[in-house]
Write a protein that holds these residues in place. Structure first.
Motif, PDB file in Angstrom:
ATOM      1  N   MET A  56      -6.604  13.882  -4.483  1.00 12.52           N
ATOM      2  CA  MET A  56      -5.606  12.927  -4.973  1.00 12.52           C
ATOM      3  C   MET A  56      -4.247  13.607  -4.977  1.00 12.52           C
ATOM      4  SD  MET A  56      -5.439  10.839  -8.603  1.00 12.52           S
ATOM      5  CE  MET A  56      -5.194  12.316  -9.565  1.00 12.52           C
ATOM      6  N   LEU A  57      -3.225  12.924  -4.540  1.00 14.01           N
ATOM      7  CA  LEU A  57      -1.883  13.481  -4.540  1.00 14.01           C
ATOM      8  C   LEU A  57      -0.857  12.354  -4.593  1.00 14.01           C
ATOM      9  CD1 LEU A  57      -0.784  14.437  -0.941  1.00 14.01           C
ATOM     10  CD2 LEU A  57      -3.035  13.469  -1.377  1.00 14.01           C
ATOM     11  N   LEU A 112       0.831   6.877  -4.711  1.00 14.15           N
ATOM     12  CA  LEU A 112      -0.355   7.613  -5.148  1.00 14.15           C
ATOM     13  C   LEU A 112      -1.436   7.435  -4.094  1.00 14.15           C
ATOM     14  CD1 LEU A 112      -0.490   6.667  -8.935  1.00 14.15           C
ATOM     15  CD2 LEU A 112       0.524   8.693  -7.883  1.00 14.15           C
ATOM     16  N   VAL A 113      -2.040   8.561  -3.666  1.00 13.97           N
ATOM     17  CA  VAL A 113      -2.977   8.539  -2.547  1.00 13.97           C
ATOM     18  C   VAL A 113      -4.307   9.153  -2.976  1.00 13.97           C
ATOM     19  CG1 VAL A 113      -3.427   9.348  -0.204  1.00 13.97           C
ATOM     20  CG2 VAL A 113      -1.109   8.687  -0.856  1.00 13.97           C
ATOM     21  N   TYR A 114      -5.389   8.479  -2.623  1.00 17.27           N
ATOM     22  CA  TYR A 114      -6.744   8.994  -2.815  1.00 17.27           C
ATOM     23  C   TYR A 114      -7.376   9.166  -1.430  1.00 17.27           C
ATOM     24  CZ  TYR A 114      -5.969   7.410  -7.568  1.00 17.27           C
ATOM     25  OH  TYR A 114      -5.438   7.210  -8.818  1.00 17.27           O
ATOM     26  N   ALA A 115      -8.001  10.309  -1.212  1.00 19.71           N
ATOM     27  CA  ALA A 115      -8.540  10.598   0.121  1.00 19.71           C
ATOM     28  C   ALA A 115      -9.851  11.354   0.028  1.00 19.71           C
ATOM     29  CB  ALA A 115      -7.520  11.405   0.925  1.00 19.71           C
ATOM     30  N   ASP A 116     -10.656  11.202   1.060  1.00 20.49           N
ATOM     31  CA  ASP A 116     -11.884  11.983   1.233  1.00 20.49           C
ATOM     32  C   ASP A 116     -11.623  13.064   2.269  1.00 20.49           C
ATOM     33  OD1 ASP A 116     -13.304  10.513  -0.605  1.00 20.49           O
ATOM     34  OD2 ASP A 116     -14.153   9.136   0.905  1.00 20.49           O
ATOM     35  N   GLN A 117     -12.107  14.267   2.010  1.00 20.30           N
ATOM     36  CA  GLN A 117     -11.941  15.390   2.931  1.00 20.30           C
ATOM     37  C   GLN A 117     -13.306  15.969   3.279  1.00 20.30           C
ATOM     38  OE1 GLN A 117      -9.076  17.806   0.628  1.00 20.30           O
ATOM     39  NE2 GLN A 117      -7.700  17.574   2.379  1.00 20.30           N
ATOM     40  N   SER A 118     -13.429  16.327   4.529  1.00 17.73           N
ATOM     41  CA  SER A 118     -14.657  16.994   4.990  1.00 17.73           C
ATOM     42  C   SER A 118     -14.269  18.210   5.813  1.00 17.73           C
ATOM     43  CB  SER A 118     -15.526  16.040   5.818  1.00 17.73           C
ATOM     44  OG  SER A 118     -14.847  15.675   7.008  1.00 17.73           O
ATOM     45  N   ALA A 158       0.181   9.105   7.726  1.00 19.59           N
ATOM     46  CA  ALA A 158       0.841  10.402   7.622  1.00 19.59           C
ATOM     47  C   ALA A 158      -0.052  11.424   6.910  1.00 19.59           C
ATOM     48  CB  ALA A 158       2.171  10.250   6.897  1.00 19.59           C
ATOM     49  N   VAL A 159      -0.685  11.020   5.814  1.00 18.10           N
ATOM     50  CA  VAL A 159      -1.556  11.953   5.077  1.00 18.10           C
ATOM     51  C   VAL A 159      -2.762  12.341   5.920  1.00 18.10           C
ATOM     52  CG1 VAL A 159      -3.051  12.160   3.053  1.00 18.10           C
ATOM     53  CG2 VAL A 159      -0.775  11.168   2.822  1.00 18.10           C
ATOM     54  N   ASP A 160      -3.331  11.388   6.649  1.00 23.26           N
ATOM     55  CA  ASP A 160      -4.460  11.710   7.525  1.00 23.26           C
ATOM     56  C   ASP A 160      -4.083  12.822   8.503  1.00 23.26           C
ATOM     57  OD1 ASP A 160      -5.916   9.785   6.255  1.00 23.26           O
ATOM     58  OD2 ASP A 160      -5.818   8.304   7.880  1.00 23.26           O
ATOM     59  N   ARG A 161      -2.910  12.735   9.086  1.00 22.77           N
ATOM     60  CA  ARG A 161      -2.484  13.731  10.074  1.00 22.77           C
ATOM     61  C   ARG A 161      -2.072  15.048   9.423  1.00 22.77           C
ATOM     62  NH1 ARG A 161       2.025  11.564  13.976  1.00 22.77           N
ATOM     63  NH2 ARG A 161       1.696  13.702  14.774  1.00 22.77           N
ATOM     64  N   THR A 163      -9.268  14.579   7.025  1.00 23.67           N
ATOM     65  CA  THR A 163      -8.829  13.878   5.808  1.00 23.67           C
ATOM     66  C   THR A 163      -8.675  12.394   6.115  1.00 23.67           C
ATOM     67  OG1 THR A 163      -7.687  15.834   4.967  1.00 23.67           O
ATOM     68  CG2 THR A 163      -7.038  13.710   4.039  1.00 23.67           C
ATOM     69  N   THR A 164      -9.252  11.543   5.257  1.00 25.44           N
ATOM     70  CA  THR A 164      -9.178  10.096   5.442  1.00 25.44           C
ATOM     71  C   THR A 164      -8.761   9.448   4.127  1.00 25.44           C
ATOM     72  OG1 THR A 164     -10.959  10.181   7.082  1.00 25.44           O
ATOM     73  CG2 THR A 164     -10.422   8.023   6.137  1.00 25.44           C
TER      74      THR A 164
END
Length: 253
Positions: free
Chosen positions: A231-232, A193-199, A124-127, A175-176
């Protein structure tokens, strides 16, 4: 005749007293006591006691030991009260940990459900946080499918400025999710709790140069990439077999 006998007896008694040795020190003295019958008979009766025997060495050591016993008992009583108080405090703390809401949090016990939540939230966060200026409808569809309640307004406000800049720069934001953890799981609600990389890759609006063109035309457009970590916290609710995002927390961003 009787007078002569009495006179002789008195002389014998006087001589006996004069020749009797003195009593040793510490020994009880005796005094003659006349009894009935003819003549005089003496018996020893104590008229004084000598000095008491000195206390033995063991008694001198036992006296301080007996004096220390009350202090030791007081200390033991104090320790008993202290340990009793600690036991009461520990029991209260244990009850607090077993009580609500801690007892209702099954994030660490329901491993299958926890894994399911993490998988769905990551997708869901990726999308929800990826955007392609050439396909803006994809983000709108993700918002309709995955958001519920106040999360819809939060997501729209968070992405409004991002979408505007991406359209202007003709950018593609990807976002991954790299890591996630279920902080709380209570029935059909959970917090993750979510950690993600964004480009973010922006173009000049021209076609990317081919290998041949790049060798001959140094003015060909080049892509510029920007990378960042995010992070969110995501609140989700289970509905119709799916976990929908009900709230978003970007920690002040």
């Amino acid at each position: 005749m009787s007078t002569t006998r009495h006179h002789i007896n008195r002389q014998r008694r006087r001589q006996a007293r004069e020749t009797r040795p003195a009593a040793p020190a510490g020994r009880p003295q005796s005094t003659p006591v006349r009894t009935g019958g003819r003549g005089a008979t003496t018996v020893l009766t104590s008229v004084g006691a000598g000095p008491a025997d000195p206390p033995a060495a063991g008694d001198e050591k036992a006296a301080p030991a007996r004096s220390r016993r009350p202090a030791v008992l007081v200390l033991l009583c104090a320790l008993t009260v202290l340990l009793g108080g600690f036991a009461g405090w520990a029991h209260a703390e244990a009850e607090g940990l077993r009580s609500e809401p801690a007892r209702s949090n099954t994030a660490l016990t329901d491993l299958a459900r926890t894994s399911e939540i993490k998988g769905q939230v990551a997708k869901a966060v990726d999308r929800l946080f990826s955007y392609d200026h050439a396909d803006p409808g994809a983000l709108d569809k993700a918002a309709r499918d995955l958001l519920t309640g106040k999360a819809a307004d939060q997501h729209r406000d968070l992405l409004a400025d991002v979408r505007a800049r991406a359209d202007e720069q003709k950018a593609v934001i990807t976002t991954t999710v790299t890591e996630s953890a279920v902080e709380r799981l209570d029935g059909d609600r959970a917090r993750v709790l979510v950690y993600a990389d964004q480009s973010s890759v922006a173009t000049t609006g021209k076609k990317a140069a081919t290998d041949k063109e790049s060798k001959t035309d140094g003015a060909a457009a080049q892509d510029e990439g920007v990378y960042a970590a995010a992070m969110l916290a995501v609140d989700v609710v289970h509905r119709d077999g799916r976990w929908l995002v009900s709230a978003l927390d970007t920690f002040g961003r």
